[in-house]
Design a protein around this motif. Structure first.
Motif, PDB file in Angstrom:
ATOM      1  N   LYS A 137      -4.547 -19.186  27.893  1.00 45.29           N
ATOM      2  CA  LYS A 137      -3.928 -20.368  28.081  1.00 45.29           C
ATOM      3  C   LYS A 137      -2.675 -20.935  26.275  1.00 45.29           C
ATOM      4  N   PRO A 138      -1.743 -21.420  26.626  1.00 41.84           N
ATOM      5  CA  PRO A 138      -0.670 -21.871  25.998  1.00 41.84           C
ATOM      6  C   PRO A 138      -1.571 -22.295  24.782  1.00 41.84           C
ATOM      7  N   VAL A 139      -1.206 -21.328  23.499  1.00 40.38           N
ATOM      8  CA  VAL A 139      -1.498 -22.511  22.135  1.00 40.38           C
ATOM      9  C   VAL A 139      -0.968 -22.477  21.800  1.00 40.38           C
ATOM     10  N   ASN A 140      -0.301 -24.063  21.534  1.00 39.79           N
ATOM     11  CA  ASN A 140       0.588 -24.811  20.185  1.00 39.79           C
ATOM     12  C   ASN A 140       2.338 -24.021  21.356  1.00 39.79           C
ATOM     13  N   GLY A 141       2.825 -23.719  22.833  1.00 39.97           N
ATOM     14  CA  GLY A 141       3.388 -23.315  23.218  1.00 39.97           C
ATOM     15  C   GLY A 141       3.884 -22.083  23.370  1.00 39.97           C
ATOM     16  N   ARG A 142       2.659 -20.926  23.109  1.00 41.98           N
ATOM     17  CA  ARG A 142       2.629 -19.631  23.116  1.00 41.98           C
ATOM     18  C   ARG A 142       1.858 -18.911  24.045  1.00 41.98           C
ATOM     19  N   ILE A 143       2.050 -18.078  24.394  1.00 43.04           N
ATOM     20  CA  ILE A 143       0.863 -17.680  25.281  1.00 43.04           C
ATOM     21  C   ILE A 143       0.784 -15.914  24.633  1.00 43.04           C
ATOM     22  N   ASP A 144      -0.573 -15.302  24.466  1.00 40.03           N
ATOM     23  CA  ASP A 144      -1.042 -13.804  23.822  1.00 40.03           C
ATOM     24  C   ASP A 144      -0.770 -13.140  25.720  1.00 40.03           C
ATOM     25  N   THR A 145       0.272 -12.316  25.528  1.00 35.81           N
ATOM     26  CA  THR A 145       0.391 -10.985  26.621  1.00 35.81           C
ATOM     27  C   THR A 145      -0.649 -10.347  26.323  1.00 35.81           C
ATOM     28  N   THR A 146      -1.360  -9.955  25.286  1.00 38.58           N
ATOM     29  CA  THR A 146      -1.914  -8.660  25.358  1.00 38.58           C
ATOM     30  C   THR A 146      -2.978  -7.617  26.162  1.00 38.58           C
ATOM     31  N   GLY A 147      -4.071  -9.691  26.374  1.00 36.09           N
ATOM     32  CA  GLY A 147      -4.706  -8.991  27.877  1.00 36.09           C
ATOM     33  C   GLY A 147      -3.791  -8.710  28.867  1.00 36.09           C
ATOM     34  N   LEU A 148      -2.980  -9.165  29.542  1.00 38.57           N
ATOM     35  CA  LEU A 148      -2.524  -8.807  30.356  1.00 38.57           C
ATOM     36  C   LEU A 148      -1.947  -7.806  30.476  1.00 38.57           C
ATOM     37  N   SER A 149      -1.355  -7.205  29.671  1.00 35.88           N
ATOM     38  CA  SER A 149      -0.677  -6.048  29.474  1.00 35.88           C
ATOM     39  C   SER A 149      -1.852  -4.763  29.841  1.00 35.88           C
ATOM     40  N   ALA A 150      -3.091  -4.803  29.115  1.00 41.15           N
ATOM     41  CA  ALA A 150      -4.228  -4.102  28.957  1.00 41.15           C
ATOM     42  C   ALA A 150      -4.796  -3.918  30.501  1.00 41.15           C
ATOM     43  N   LEU A 151      -4.761  -5.258  31.045  1.00 39.14           N
ATOM     44  CA  LEU A 151      -4.688  -5.248  33.084  1.00 39.14           C
ATOM     45  C   LEU A 151      -3.961  -4.368  33.706  1.00 39.14           C
ATOM     46  N   ALA A 152      -2.999  -4.202  32.921  1.00 38.23           N
ATOM     47  CA  ALA A 152      -2.027  -3.862  34.591  1.00 38.23           C
ATOM     48  C   ALA A 152      -1.934  -2.912  35.101  1.00 38.23           C
ATOM     49  N   GLU A 153      -2.826  -1.197  34.293  1.00 35.71           N
ATOM     50  CA  GLU A 153      -2.807  -0.571  35.524  1.00 35.71           C
ATOM     51  C   GLU A 153      -4.130  -0.090  36.138  1.00 35.71           C
ATOM     52  N   PRO A 154      -5.351  -1.080  35.547  1.00 42.78           N
ATOM     53  CA  PRO A 154      -6.727  -1.460  36.417  1.00 42.78           C
ATOM     54  C   PRO A 154      -6.002  -2.001  37.395  1.00 42.78           C
ATOM     55  N   ALA A 155      -5.754  -3.496  37.894  1.00 42.50           N
ATOM     56  CA  ALA A 155      -5.629  -4.074  38.746  1.00 42.50           C
ATOM     57  C   ALA A 155      -4.477  -3.788  39.742  1.00 42.50           C
ATOM     58  N   GLN A 156      -3.504  -2.574  38.578  1.00 40.35           N
ATOM     59  CA  GLN A 156      -2.997  -1.905  40.249  1.00 40.35           C
ATOM     60  C   GLN A 156      -3.724  -1.105  41.227  1.00 40.35           C
TER      61      GLN A 156
END
Length: 604
Positions: A137-156
């Motif tokens: 969820k955006p916080v002060n107009g910013r989204i932390d993408t760290t969690g998404l990057s970590a899920l890229a391989e298992p999601a694929q």
């Protein structure tokens, strides 16, 4: 008179035959009992999966990390059901008449369930133990993408396994199935396809979003808001253009332009359109920003929008995103209502009507209409950037919009465009393959009006024959389109002149003029094309697809119909029609028809 005794040799042969027959019956009873017992046990496991899948889905949607325990139990049931239906005795029973296909289908569902739960979902959830949707969820107009990057391989990996499971079910021959087995296969296929589509979208998102959000440096994106009140092939005219900036997860709105202002002063096409495009749409898409999406291929429209925007503003964007007011209504379901600059409240319930109809009653000046539209879009985006509402509801709404082809994206980065390729978000032309014949059914307003808001489409498909023996013979597929102008009978005087166009382009006020482009399945031959009013059609081609163009002029409270029949020697068992998304969110823009006992499907 006494009968003659049988010779000893015949007695011996008779006893042997009796022993063999008796042994066979005993073996048959044993096999039946073995399969019966294991089938009951497997059915119990699958029933527990069916009962628990709703809870698992809810857990996955709300908090993936908390879904592990539920999925582990379901995966255990799936594995047990698979084991019970995959031994040699079961496979032997699958060869028997009638009951064999039922057992084979049952075993396939069990195996596919094991693949989906044990090899796709459970490993993904395990990898997501430290991930929360709220972290996105955006916080002060910013989204932390760290969690998404970590899920890229298992999601694929999960996406690949779920596609494999869905493909297993797709290979089941439905024809001999009966009763509960037939219904279970149909229901399982629907669930597995949804899972495969969802995991495919997640896989693409985890690979795309970090870069899109400026993980590696600032990005500029052009957001085009289509207006479905005036149809274009992919939805509506490109009425508003917003410049969106991202940098290390921070998102900001940098400027807004109307489609009218971006078109002003353009006398010549901004690019040389291919001859096949000009043969159908002339040069209008390259001269008027509003006409960008006349061409029903966003892989073409995206670069065209980028170039037109660059020439008009000097800004070179990294990609183009398109959406419509229905998408805004989905976002408002997540964020809650927003207050507009004029003090009006915009909500999920009134957004579509306010933006596509009421605005023309309220404001007579087109400039004021454009300002209202831009202000409303900006207010919804700002509510999202403030992190308002439910993240799960937001993702659900965006997923629905993507499935309905209301959210489209093109990236100037070839690697990112490769990830988009083949998804509904890519917005490319329908592709026919050996399994599915696909039509494109696209609408364009021909009167310069906003009367498309009142036109309701109904599209249906029907096969002429669907016996398994006919699958590789010449078969016919029919598409029927009906368009109804639901505007009031006195629309010529009761609706604003801006809505009716007041005859400015040669169309009588209140009349809805619709140009229909029907893209035939690639490789299929046209048999016939007829309309209810007897008018003809013109033909063209685009990227190897034959295109039929029909025109309807619909008075208020009238309708027009057309029917197109094609044929081909094909193994395709399914048909689809990809239809222009309209202002009516209840109409699914994808129509499907399976070549089965009941070979019809309808949109409306």
């Amino acid at each position: 008179m006494s009968s003659s005794p049988l010779p000893p040799a015949m007695l011996t042969a008779g006893r042997i035959a009796a022993w063999v027959l008796g042994g066979f019956l005993i073996l048959l009873i044993a096999i039946t009992a073995w399969v019966g017992v294991r089938g009951v046990l497997a059915y119990q496991h699958l029933s527990r999966i069916e009962a628990g899948i709703a809870d698992a889905s809810s857990a996955l949607a709300s908090e993936p990390a908390a879904a592990g325990a539920t999925l582990a139990r379901l995966a255990s049931d799936a594995s047990a059901a698979h084991d019970l239906t995959s031994d040699p005795v079961w496979h032997l029973a699958e060869r028997t008449p009638w009951i064999g296909p039922q057992l084979s289908a049952f075993a396939t569902v069990a195996a596919a369930g094991d693949t989906l739960l044990s090899e796709a979902l459970l490993p993904l959830v395990t990898a997501a133990q430290d991930t929360s949707f709220d972290a996105l969820k955006p916080v002060n107009g910013r989204i932390d993408t760290t969690g998404l990057s970590a899920l890229a391989e298992p999601a694929q990996s999960a996406a690949a396994k779920s596609a494999e499971a869905a493909e297993q079910l797709g290979g089941i021959n439905r024809v001999p199935l009966v009763g509960v087995v037939s219904r279970s296969v149909d229901k399982s296929t629907e669930v597995f396809n949804q899972a495969a589509n969802g995991l495919d979208a997640l896989s693409r998102a985890t690979r795309l979003l970090p870069g899109l959000l400026g993980q590696n440096g600032e990005r500029n994106y052009l957001v085009v808001v289509q207006n479905n009140a005036e149809w274009r092939s992919l939805g509506g005219i490109a009425g508003t253009a917003i410049l969106l900036k991202t940098n290390e997860g921070a998102i900001s709105l940098a400027g807004t332009e109307s489609g009218t202002s971006l078109s002003s002063g353009i006398k010549n096409p901004v690019v040389d359109l291919p001859a096949d495009v000009q043969g159908i749409y002339e040069t209008r898409p390259a001269r008027f920003f509003q006409n960008l999406t006349q061409i029903p291929d966003f892989t073409f429209d995206g670069p065209l929008a980028r170039e037109m925007y660059r020439q008009r503003t000097g800004v070179d964007v990294n990609g183009v995103i398109s959406l419509d007011p229905v998408v805004l209504s989905y976002l408002l379901k997540a964020t809650g209502p927003v207050t507009l600059p004029d003090g009006e409240t915009l909500s999920a319930d009134n957004a579509v009507q306010m933006l596509l109809s009421d605005v023309y009653q309220r404001y007579k000046d087109p400039g004021a209409q454009d300002a209202f539209f831009a202000g409303a879009t900006g207010a919804v985006f700002n509510a999202f950037l403030e992190g308002r509402g439910s993240t799960v509801s937001l993702f659900t709404g965006l997923a629905t919009a993507a499935d309905q082809r209301r959210v489209l994206m093109w990236s100037a980065d070839p690697a990112e465009q490769d990830i988009l390729e083949g998804s509904s978000v890519a917005g490319d032309l329908p592709i026919t393959d050996g399994e599915t014949a696909r039509f494109g059914v696209y609408f364009n307003d021909g009167g310069g009006s906003k009367m498309s808001y009142y036109v309701k489409p109904e599209v249906s498909l029907a096969w002429d024959q669907c016996s398994p023996d006919d699958r590789n013979t010449s078969r016919q597929l029919s598409l029927r389109l009906s368009l109804a102008n639901t505007a009031p009978a006195d629309a010529a005087t009761s609706l604003p002149t801006y809505v009716t166009a007041n005859g400015a382009f040669g169309t009588a006020p209140g009349t809805a003029t619709v140009v229909n482009n029907i893209y035939l399945p690639e490789g299929w031959e046209l048999v016939s094309a007829t309309t209810s009013d007897g008018t003809g059609f013109t033909t063209g081609s685009l990227k190897g697809r034959q295109v039929l163009t029909f025109g309807f002029s619909l008075l208020p409270q009238t309708s027009g119909d057309l029917t197109v029949v094609v044929r081909e020697t094909s193994t395709a068992a399914n048909a689809e029609a990809i239809v222009t998304p309209t202002a009516d969110a209840t109409i699914n823009p994808t129509v499907e028809a399976e070549c089965s006992v009941v070979p019809n499907a309808t949109l409306g």
